[in-house]
Design a protein around this motif. Structure first.
Motif: not given
Length: 317
Positions: A206-207, A210, A213
């Motif tokens: 997830q990191a 992020d 993005f």
């Protein structure tokens, strides 16, 4: 004067760049096939032999093949140094860049040996990958400088846009570094007995996503900024290529995550990381130009003195 080249530096620099990207792919093959300890010691492949043996099977062949590629990289790097030294006139920047590539290749080999001696410690394996990223940066710089002249760099965009590009470069490097952390938490360790870094794979992923993005957002912002200032088409094109590579890499990353990391997609994703980094470097280098020859002031045309016939005739009022 363009200089005499006894060895073709530019194609040699390109070969160095391509070969170092290929090293990432072969390194991925070592890890994804569980061949990380195919040669269980270093610098020898076994306690008695520097080469793989029949008893070691396909894993030994894959690991030993990856080691052999390092020698090919070293030969190309030496050729680049010789070519840079033999150039007339000799360019100091090209010599320094070629020496930097040559310096990092044996360092990369030593770190690779430490990965084996530490039974594929995930942090050492990650460092091994990141050194390749550094070498790619130097090899790319050498390739671009080999086609440039000695004049001072001429900026093609305003300073704020240049700053945005450097922030984008930092984000690209962060994406790669976090990708290394994700890899160290995942299942493909290079050997069944190799340890993982102990981080939660979902949290690390997830990191990583992020920051991906963020990188894509910065790239889109850069493209709009370049179009707004009517930057050269080559600069805009480099940013668009980077965006396309990022989107393709992001798609592969999501697919591999939700399909439980199939080895083929993981290998393509590792190649994609090198392509993202190279495309980022292309954007940075497109922000300025360096003329092939130093600019020289134009000669002022001589103003002929008036002849006697051309002298004005005084008139009386």
């Amino acid at each position: 004067m363009t200089g005499v080249r006894f060895l073709p530096l530019r194609p040699l620099a390109l070969a160095s760049l391509v070969a170092n990207i290929a090293l990432i792919v072969t390194g991925a093959a070592v890890r994804l096939t569980g061949s990380g300890l195919g040669c269980p010691t270093w610098p020898r492949c076994t306690d008695e032999s520097y080469t793989t043996t029949a008893e070691m099977g396909v894993h030994g062949v894959i690991e030993f093949g990856n080691r052999l590629l390092t020698f090919a990289l070293g030969i190309i790097a030496v050729a680049c140094v010789v070519a840079a030294l033999l150039e007339r006139p000799r360019r100091r920047s090209r010599v320094l860049l070629s020496v930097a590539v040559l310096f990092y290749i044996p360092l990369q080999a030593v770190i690779g040996g430490i990965t084996v001696l530490t039974n594929l410690n995930p942090w050492v394996v990650g460092l091994h990958f990141l050194v390749s990223i550094v070498i790619i940066a130097f090899a790319y710089a050498l390739w671009r400088r080999s086609a440039e002249g000695d004049g001072p760099p001429v900026p093609l965009v305003p300073r704020p846009v240049n700053h945005l590009a450097w922030v984008l470069t930092a984000a690209s490097a962060a994406v790669i570094a976090l990708g290394v952390v994700v890899t160290g938490s995942g299942p493909h360790a290079g050997d069944l007995d190799a340890k993982r870094n102990g981080l939660d794979p979902a949290t690390a992923s997830q990191a990583h996503a992020d920051v991906v993005f963020l990188l894509i957002g910065l790239t889109v912002a850069l493209i709009f900024a370049l179009r707004a200032i009517q930057a050269p088409s080559t600069t805009v094109r480099a940013a668009i290529v980077l965006l396309v590579v990022e989107l393709a890499q992001g798609l592969i990353g999501f697919v591999q995550y939700f399909t439980h990391l199939p080895v083929v997609l993981v290998g393509i994703h590792m190649l994609g990381s090198a392509l993202v980094w190279t495309s980022t470097l292309a954007v940075v280098w497109s922000l300025r130009s360096r003329p092939l020859e130093p600019a020289t002031p134009a000669a002022q045309p001589a103003v002929p003195l008036p002849t006697a016939a051309e002298e004005p005739i005084a008139t009386s009022r």
